[in-house]
Structures are given as structure tokens and as C-alpha cells.
Design an enzyme around this catalytic site. Structure first.
Site, PDB file in Angstrom:
ATOM      1  N   CYS A 108      20.523  47.209  -9.889  1.00  0.00           N
ATOM      2  CA  CYS A 108      20.881  45.925 -10.491  1.00  0.00           C
ATOM      3  C   CYS A 108      22.352  45.606 -10.211  1.00  0.00           C
ATOM      4  O   CYS A 108      23.226  46.432 -10.483  1.00  0.00           O
ATOM      5  CB  CYS A 108      20.636  45.996 -12.000  1.00  0.00           C
ATOM      6  N   GLU A 135       0.856  -1.200   0.000  1.00  0.00           N
ATOM      7  CA  GLU A 135       0.000   0.000   0.000  1.00  0.00           C
ATOM      8  C   GLU A 135       0.888   1.244   0.000  1.00  0.00           C
ATOM      9  O   GLU A 135       2.012   1.180   0.463  1.00  0.00           O
ATOM     10  CB  GLU A 135      -0.851   0.048   1.293  1.00  0.00           C
ATOM     11  N   LYS A 142      10.548   3.303   3.244  1.00  0.00           N
ATOM     12  CA  LYS A 142      10.507   4.752   3.002  1.00  0.00           C
ATOM     13  C   LYS A 142      11.119   5.122   1.649  1.00  0.00           C
ATOM     14  O   LYS A 142      12.001   4.441   1.146  1.00  0.00           O
ATOM     15  CB  LYS A 142      11.250   5.498   4.133  1.00  0.00           C
ATOM     16  N   TYR A 148      -7.009   2.032   5.899  1.00  0.00           N
ATOM     17  CA  TYR A 148      -6.031   0.977   5.608  1.00  0.00           C
ATOM     18  C   TYR A 148      -6.030  -0.189   6.589  1.00  0.00           C
ATOM     19  O   TYR A 148      -5.217  -1.082   6.470  1.00  0.00           O
ATOM     20  CB  TYR A 148      -4.623   1.555   5.481  1.00  0.00           C
ATOM     21  N   CYS A 206      24.311  45.914 -13.756  1.00  0.00           N
ATOM     22  CA  CYS A 206      24.476  47.118 -14.570  1.00  0.00           C
ATOM     23  C   CYS A 206      24.192  48.387 -13.788  1.00  0.00           C
ATOM     24  O   CYS A 206      24.240  49.478 -14.335  1.00  0.00           O
ATOM     25  CB  CYS A 206      23.582  47.053 -15.805  1.00  0.00           C
ATOM     26  N   CYS A 228      21.686  46.195 -20.001  1.00  0.00           N
ATOM     27  CA  CYS A 228      22.154  45.364 -18.890  1.00  0.00           C
ATOM     28  C   CYS A 228      22.803  44.104 -19.441  1.00  0.00           C
ATOM     29  O   CYS A 228      22.181  43.336 -20.172  1.00  0.00           O
ATOM     30  CB  CYS A 228      20.980  44.995 -17.990  1.00  0.00           C
ATOM     31  N   ASP A 245       1.087  10.414   3.689  1.00  0.00           N
ATOM     32  CA  ASP A 245       1.697  11.313   4.653  1.00  0.00           C
ATOM     33  C   ASP A 245       0.645  12.264   5.207  1.00  0.00           C
ATOM     34  O   ASP A 245       0.478  13.383   4.748  1.00  0.00           O
ATOM     35  CB  ASP A 245       2.841  12.082   3.978  1.00  0.00           C
ATOM     36  N   LYS A 268       2.265   4.628   1.561  1.00  0.00           N
ATOM     37  CA  LYS A 268       2.294   5.175   2.923  1.00  0.00           C
ATOM     38  C   LYS A 268       1.941   6.653   2.820  1.00  0.00           C
ATOM     39  O   LYS A 268       2.753   7.482   2.417  1.00  0.00           O
ATOM     40  CB  LYS A 268       3.667   4.990   3.558  1.00  0.00           C
ATOM     41  N   CYS A 313      15.093  44.793 -13.315  1.00  0.00           N
ATOM     42  CA  CYS A 313      16.164  45.728 -13.626  1.00  0.00           C
ATOM     43  C   CYS A 313      15.669  46.610 -14.762  1.00  0.00           C
ATOM     44  O   CYS A 313      15.138  46.109 -15.756  1.00  0.00           O
ATOM     45  CB  CYS A 313      17.397  44.948 -14.061  1.00  0.00           C
TER      46      CYS A 313
HETATM   47  S1  IVH Z   1      -0.773   0.593   8.967  1.00  0.00           S
HETATM   48  C1  IVH Z   1      -0.592  -1.476  12.898  1.00  0.00           C
HETATM   49  N1  IVH Z   1      -0.909   1.529   6.533  1.00  0.00           N
HETATM   50  O1  IVH Z   1       2.049   5.610   8.986  1.00  0.00           O
HETATM   51  C2  IVH Z   1      -0.272  -0.798  11.627  1.00  0.00           C
HETATM   52  N2  IVH Z   1      -0.181   2.994   8.238  1.00  0.00           N
HETATM   53  O2  IVH Z   1       4.528   5.386  10.452  1.00  0.00           O
HETATM   54  C3  IVH Z   1      -0.748   0.596  11.613  1.00  0.00           C
HETATM   55  N3  IVH Z   1       0.299   5.275   7.455  1.00  0.00           N
HETATM   56  O3  IVH Z   1       0.553   5.552  12.137  1.00  0.00           O
HETATM   57  C4  IVH Z   1      -0.422   1.382  10.471  1.00  0.00           C
HETATM   58  N4  IVH Z   1      -0.229   4.934   5.352  1.00  0.00           N
HETATM   59  O4  IVH Z   1      -0.441   7.070  10.306  1.00  0.00           O
HETATM   60  C5  IVH Z   1      -0.603   1.801   7.814  1.00  0.00           C
HETATM   61  N5  IVH Z   1      -1.123   2.216   4.321  1.00  0.00           N
HETATM   62  C6  IVH Z   1      -0.825   2.483   5.592  1.00  0.00           C
HETATM   63  C7  IVH Z   1      -0.402   3.770   6.000  1.00  0.00           C
HETATM   64  C8  IVH Z   1      -0.072   3.987   7.335  1.00  0.00           C
HETATM   65  C9  IVH Z   1       0.187   5.822   6.250  1.00  0.00           C
HETATM   66  C10 IVH Z   1       0.759   6.001   8.644  1.00  0.00           C
HETATM   67  C11 IVH Z   1      -0.095   5.793   9.865  1.00  0.00           C
HETATM   68  C12 IVH Z   1       0.840   5.156  10.859  1.00  0.00           C
HETATM   69  C13 IVH Z   1       2.159   5.662  10.386  1.00  0.00           C
HETATM   70  C14 IVH Z   1       3.319   4.838  10.872  1.00  0.00           C
END
Ligand code: IVH
Length: 671
Positions: free
Chosen positions: A409, A114, A315, A226, A412, A433, A118, A116, A427
């Protein structure tokens, strides 16, 4: 004497606690996520090496959140844990090895991969199908009660859809803001003189943790779910994938980037694919997550105090890093625009080493209150020019002075004048220039313009400084001796450059027009002008009204063209260029048009299609359609691919027909 391990451990804990407070309680982080991750790693390593100093209070043993006094607290039925992080492939191999060892499994494990996201984690509790409670993660055991605010984010999803609604259904997900919405929100904040958010995550957190739910309602927040939390009255599916499908079936949003993958190879392939798509996604992600799909295996693997053993975050390279601002230079552009540029201590960010960042203008320097010597946070996302997003004021060296924007400037000495609302400084020296002269010649020679190979920036600087040339037309009267007389110029290179100048004379009308550097006339506009007006003469003499009938040409661009061609010195340069032998093929009558429903229509492409934009454009153009960049009342059709954003919205508002990719493909062949 250097600090003892114990002192270092205590020092790191104190720092991390402070940054947790800034991030979770104040929604105002001071350092980048990557700098934070490094502090955690350092502390983990020291605690591992000196276990006698380990403590249950250590931030490595807890989930980071802290509390503000504004929300009531709620206990989580099932703790909300964090995730372990991996920063390279070896760490994923190690994770998978550990999983297989613990499960005594030799075959490839099925993981669910999945993105991640932010944003910030929330838990939603539905009872008999209705949202009864929403909470932030907090310290993992207790979170803040944000039920009213989440109602605003969820809209109709405060009620589960469908049949067989469970008695209790708890869902975990990430609340986030898309990049477009973030930019729009910051624009709004700016016009209202309010504080700007540093990034979409920060904006999402600040918008969700508002005492007044009406404020949250006015902010464009979204959620992707998720995972499941507590579930009663229905059996929990056997796999994580089915859990996600169940969440989706109850009408809650899940991303379509979720994918089952097999073994480490599947994980790494997914990582690569999503990393490539990172800058095209409408929202920020800081990596991907792999989760063991089988629920019985998840149970068996269990968790540590902080994170499950059945999942890991892989990451991406950080898009924000910290470095030192060493100086601020002033650059003078082709049209005299003055841009302050930050010279940075080189730093690896977004996959490349960055040593310059744009500071845009005087306003931006004031807004950031950035000073030479400051520690700054630099952001480089995708191919976007690196930017300074904020200053770590607590690290400011003593006596650092505010930057004084020049009034003349630096090249010039002509006065710098402020235009419009005072944001653009220019300028006033014009082609007097040297900097402007050099920039206009560099633009002329550049790849997308006249494409004079070998005429790099350094050579242009030298030619102008040595007074061998003073405008673009002079390039064509340079002799071989002039060129070979330049510093460090070997005979062979001189010959090559001379040939390149000569062969650049054979070009296209669009390139020639673009190379003149007329303000606001980019490549596409130049192409449209050439295609529609056919000859230089017609372009030079077209009225503003006539110009505005051309795609992408509005009143401002039309005026810019007129102003350019009304200046005698510009016309004189154009004439000298033509006299030197620059030529292009006459615009040919285009191939016979394939008539279909797009013939003679104005069409806008938006979102991701399965074919490239360029290909789609070509198909439309060969159908006799005009393809333009923005939606207006004149637009006949918008073709919306996946994740189509504001253009599709605008089309809807204006009542313009929107077609999806299938409809587009079906209709290009038919009338
Ligand atoms: S699972 C027990 N899935 O990342 C597992 N977390 O660094 C719980 N996050 O606290 C998290 N996308 O806020 C999970 N696809 C994803 C996620 C995800 C973002 C965040 C979430 C978590 C943090 C951990």
C-alpha cells in the site's frame, strides 16, 4: 521551416484516408470522431483558401467508406450521401439562411428534426414487398452487399407489412447497438477472452460486417430508418414527415423522437431537449439532424458532392476526446480497495474539463496496455465517471514502460492482497492504514451521511495526519482549540465547524447507518433497514435470515452487515458515537396505508414514466407496497415506462405481471 499549404493539404488527405480506412474497412478507429471532424475541418478550410489544390479525390469531396474484400459490391440506385456538420448555433443560423435564400422564402421553414444515431448507414431494397438487397454506404455510390446479414437484423421486417406494396421500395437507415446490449456483448467477449469493442458503434459495425451471418444473428443489432431511396410503383409523399410515416406503416422501425419543428428556433429547442435526454436514451446519438420537410424544396435545393443542401447534422459535444496520460496514481478507498487513477492532461470532454479518469483495476491496465506518456481516448458520458477507452498505440513515445502495479500500500506499506478472482486488490492495513481512516471519516461527514458542513477532504486529511483524530467517534471530542489550531482556519470558520459537528448529532437512523460505511450498505439499503427494523439495536442483532427479508438485502449484504457488527472495534466505535449524543427520532408508525392492488406487494419500476421515479415510488409506498430495484421470482408487478429494458424482459421470462403507466395510474386509486 513550416510546411507549405500544398504539403499541409496533402498531409491532411493522407491522414484522413488512413483514418477512413481504419473506421470503415477495419471497424477499428484509432482516433475519436471529434479529432476526425477537426482534420476534415482543417482540410476544408485550407482547400477553401487555396482552391488551386482542390481535387475530386480529396476526402472532403467524397463519402468516407472504403471496402473490405469480403463482400461483393452493389451499386446504389440513388447515391447515399453524408451530412454537413454544424457544431454551434451560428452554423445553424447560417444553414437556415442559405436554405431560405436558395428557396427565396421569408417564412419559417418546416424542418423535421431527428436524432443522429451513431451507428452505420445501410440501404434496404424491397421488391414486391420482399427484401432483395441490403448494402452498406461504402463510398456513397457503391456499397457492400450485406443482404444475408441484414436479414438477421430485420427478422420479420424482411417483408413489408400492409397493402398497396410498391414495386420497388428502398429505405435508408442506421444500424446500431443499444448501450445495454453493448455492455452485455462486451461482458460475453470478456468471459470468452475475446477482443472488447470500444463503443456501441464499433460493436455494431463489427457485428454487421461479418462474413458468417450466424455471427450477426447472435449480436443484438437494431435499426431505425430515416429516409427513402429509390421508390417505384407508388408516389413519393410530398413531405419528409409523410415518407417517415409511410416507412413506419410498412412495418419498418422509425424512432419516436422524430419531430416537426418550425424555423431555427424550433431546431434549437429540439437540440436542447434531446441533449438533455441524451444520457437517458438507450442508445448513443452524436447530435440531431434537421431536414427540410417539403420534398419539392429538397429537390430544388439539391446537394453538393458529399451532402444534401436540405439537411444538416447539429452535433453534440463530443463524449470522447484524446489527451495524454501524465501519470498513474494509486488510490486507497474506505475499505482498502486499491484503485489506479489516470492523471490526464486536462481535456474538454462531455461538457466538462476532465483531468482524472478511473482505471478500475490491474486487469484494466493490462487489457488497455496503457502506459504513462500514451495518447489515450477518454470518454465521459452523462454523469458517469470518465474512463479511458483505448490507447493510440501509434503515438506511443519511445521507451514508455508497462505500469508496475504496487505490491504494498502506498500509504501504509501493508501488503496488498488480491481478492476473489484477483480483480480487487485491497490494502491489508485496515484502520491502521491512514488512507482508509481518512476515507471512512470523509464518508461519515459527507452530505448524504452525517452531513457535517465545512468538514471537507483537506481538513480530514489534516486532522488525521496531525493525529487529532483517528476514527469517526473522535470527531465529537474535538475541542474548539483543536479546530482553530488547524492550518488556515479562521476563528469564525472554526466556530462554524464546531457548530456543524454539534448539530450533526441530530440525524436519522438511516443516515447514521449509511455513514458507518458498512461495505455494500448504500443509502437505499440503509433506509430499508431503518424502515423495516426500526432501531439500531434490532439491526445490530438481526440474523442473516432476518436481514434477508428486507428489500434489496440479499445473502451477501446480510453477511456484510453481520461481519461488521461482529467486529468488537466497530461496536465500540458505534457505542462511543451514541455516547457522544448522536440521536434520531424513533421511527414513527407510517401514515395509514391507502389500500389498493399494490398493498403488500413487491413492485419494481423501470423505464421512463411521465412522473419522476421518486414520485412513483412514494405513491407505491403509501399504498403499502415494497419497491425494490431488481426483478426476481418474488416480484409481484413490474411497472414499465418507455424504453423499459432488461428488467421488463426478465419479468416476462419469470411470468411477472407487467403494467404500463396507465394501468399503474388507474390502479393506485382502486382496489
Ligand atoms: S440522413 C442524404 N438522418 O449520419 C441524407 N442520417 O453523418 C442522408 N445518420 O450517413 C443521411 N442518423 O449514417 C440521416 N436521422 C438521420 C441519421 C443519419 C444518423 C448517419 C448516417 C449518415 C451520417 C452522416
Amino acid at each position: 521551416m513550416s510546411a507549405s499549404p500544398k504539403q499541409r493539404i496533402l498531409g491532411l488527405r493522407e491522414q484522413i484516408d488512413y483514418h477512413n480506412y481504419r473506421y470503415y474497412s477495419l471497424d477499428d478507429p484509432e482516433i475519436t470522431d471529434s479529432a476526425y471532424d477537426r482534420l476534415i475541418r482543417d482540410l476544408e478550410e485550407l482547400e477553401h483558401k487555396y482552391p488551386q489544390y482542390q481535387s475530386p479525390q480529396s476526402p472532403t469531396q467524397n463519402v468516407g467508406g472504403a471496402f473490405s474484400k469480403t463482400f461483393s459490391e452493389v451499386a446504389h440506385a440513388i447515391p447515399m450521401r453524408s451530412l454537413g456538420n454544424a457544431f454551434n448555433e451560428e452554423e445553424i443560423f447560417a444553414f437556415d439562411r442559405r436554405v431560405r435564400e436558395l428557396l427565396e422564402e421569408n417564412n419559417d421553414i418546416e424542418y423535421i428534426a431527428e436524432p443522429k444515431l451513431d451507428g452505420l448507414a445501410v440501404s434496404l431494397r424491397y421488391e414486391d414487398g420482399w427484401l432483395v438487397q441490403a448494402a452498406t454506404r461504402g463510398d456513397g455510390k457503391t456499397g457492400e452487399n450485406i443482404t444475408q446479414n441484414m436479414r438477421m437484423v430485420l427478422g420479420s421486417s424482411t417483408q413489408l407489412r400492409g397493402n398497396s406494396i410498391p414495386e420497388v421500395f428502398e429505405v435508408r437507415g442506421e444500424v446500431f447497438m443499444s448501450r445495454n446490449d453493448f455492455a452485455r456483448l462486451n461482458d460475453k467477449q470478456k468471459t470468452r477472452g475475446k477482443k472488447l469493442f470500444v463503443n456501441p458503434r464499433n460493436a455494431a459495425a463489427g457485428s454487421l460486417r461479418q462474413l458468417d451471418p450466424a455471427v450477426t444473428a447472435s449480436r443484438p443489432l437494431k435499426i431505425f430508418c430515416y429516409a427513402l431511396g429509390e421508390v417505384r410503383g407508388v408516389s413519393v409523399p410530398d413531405t419528409h414527415l409523410e415518407s417517415l410515416e409511410m416507412i413506419g406503416a410498412f412495418g419498418l422501425p422509425i424512432t419516436d423522437l422524430i419531430q416537426p419543428v418550425s424555423g431555427v428556433k424550433g431546431c434549437l429547442d429540439y437540440h436542447r431537449t434531446i441533449l438533455e435526454r441524451r444520457s437517458d436514451l438507450p442508445f448513443d446519438i452524436d447530435g440531431v439532424v434537421y431536414k427540410v420537410s417539403r420534398m419539392d424544396w429538397q429537390q430544388q435545393l439539391g446537394h453538393t458532392a458529399r451532402a444534401p443542401r436540405w439537411a444538416i447534422a447539429h452535433k453534440f459535444p463530443a463524449q470522447e476526446e484524446m489527451t495524454i496520460l501524465e501519470s498513474i496514481d494509486i488510490q486507497v478507498g474506505r475499505t482498502g480497495a486499491i484503485t489506479p487513477v489516470a492523471r490526464l492532461k486536462p481535456v474538454f470532454v462531455g461538457g466538462v474539463t476532465v483531468s482524472n479518469a478511473t482505471l478500475h483495476n490491474q486487469e484494466e491496465i493490462k487489457r488497455l496496455d496503457v502506459r504513462v506518456g500514451d495518447t489515450v481516448i477518454v470518454r465521459r458520458a452523462g454523469d458517469v465517471i470518465p474512463e479511458i477507452v483505448s490507447v493510440v498505440v501509434s503515438s506511443r513515445p519511445e521507451g514508455a514502460l508497462e505500469f508496475e502495479f504496487p505490491v504494498t500500500c502506498p500509504e501504509c506499506d501493508s501488503a496488498i492482497v488480491n481478492e476473489g478472482d484477483g480483480v480487487i486488490a485491497r490494502c491489508s492495513g485496515g484502520l491502521f492504514c491512514e488512507a482508509q481512516k481518512k476515507q471512512s471519516i470523509k464518508h461519515f461527514a459527507s452530505r448524504k451521511a452525517m452531513d457535517i458542513e465545512g468538514l471537507g477532504d483537506k481538513l480530514v486529511d489534516q486532522l488525521v495526519t496531525d493525529k487529532k483524530i483517528s476514527d469517526v467517534a473522535d470527531l465529537f471530542s474535538l475541542s474548539l482549540e483543536d479546530i482553530s489550531g488547524l492550518d488556515r482556519m479562521a476563528d469564525k470558520s472554526a466556530g462554524n465547524l464546531s457548530n456543524a459537528i454539534e448539530s450533526s448529532k441530530s440525524t436519522t437512523l438511516a443516515r447514521f447507518l449509511y455513514s458507518l460505511g458498512i461495505p455494500l450498505v448504500g443509502e437505499t439499503t440503509a433506509e430499508n433497514l431503518a424502515d423495516n427494523l426500526g432501531s439500531l439495536k434490532s439491526i445490530m442483532s438481526a440474523t442473516t435470515e432476518m436481514l434477508q427479508t428486507i428489500p434489496d438485502v440479499g445473502p451477501i449484504v446480510a453477511q456484510s452487515l453481520r461481519t461488521f457488527f461482529e467486529q468488537n472495534h466497530n461496536v465500540e466505535v458505534v457505542n462511543r458515537l451514541i455516547d457522544s449524543g448522536i440521536h434520531w427520532p424513533a421511527i414513527e408508525a407510517s401514515a395509514p396505508v391507502q389500500e389498493n392492488m399494490f398493498t403488500g406487494k413487491t413492485v419494481v419500476l423501470t423505464g421512463a414514466l411521465s412522473i419522476s421515479r421518486a414520485e412513483a415510488k412514494l405513491i407505491l409506498q403509501s399504498s403499502g407496497a415494497k419497491v425494490t430495484g431488481s426483478v426476481s421470482a418474488k416480484t409481484d408487478y413490474v411497472i414499465a415506462g418507455e424504453d423499459a429494458g432488461s428488467k421488463a424482459e426478465k419479468a416476462e421470462k419469470l411470468g411477472v405481471s407487467i403494467l404500463d403507466e396507465n394501468q399503474f395510474m388507474e390502479n393506485v386509486g382502486n382496489l
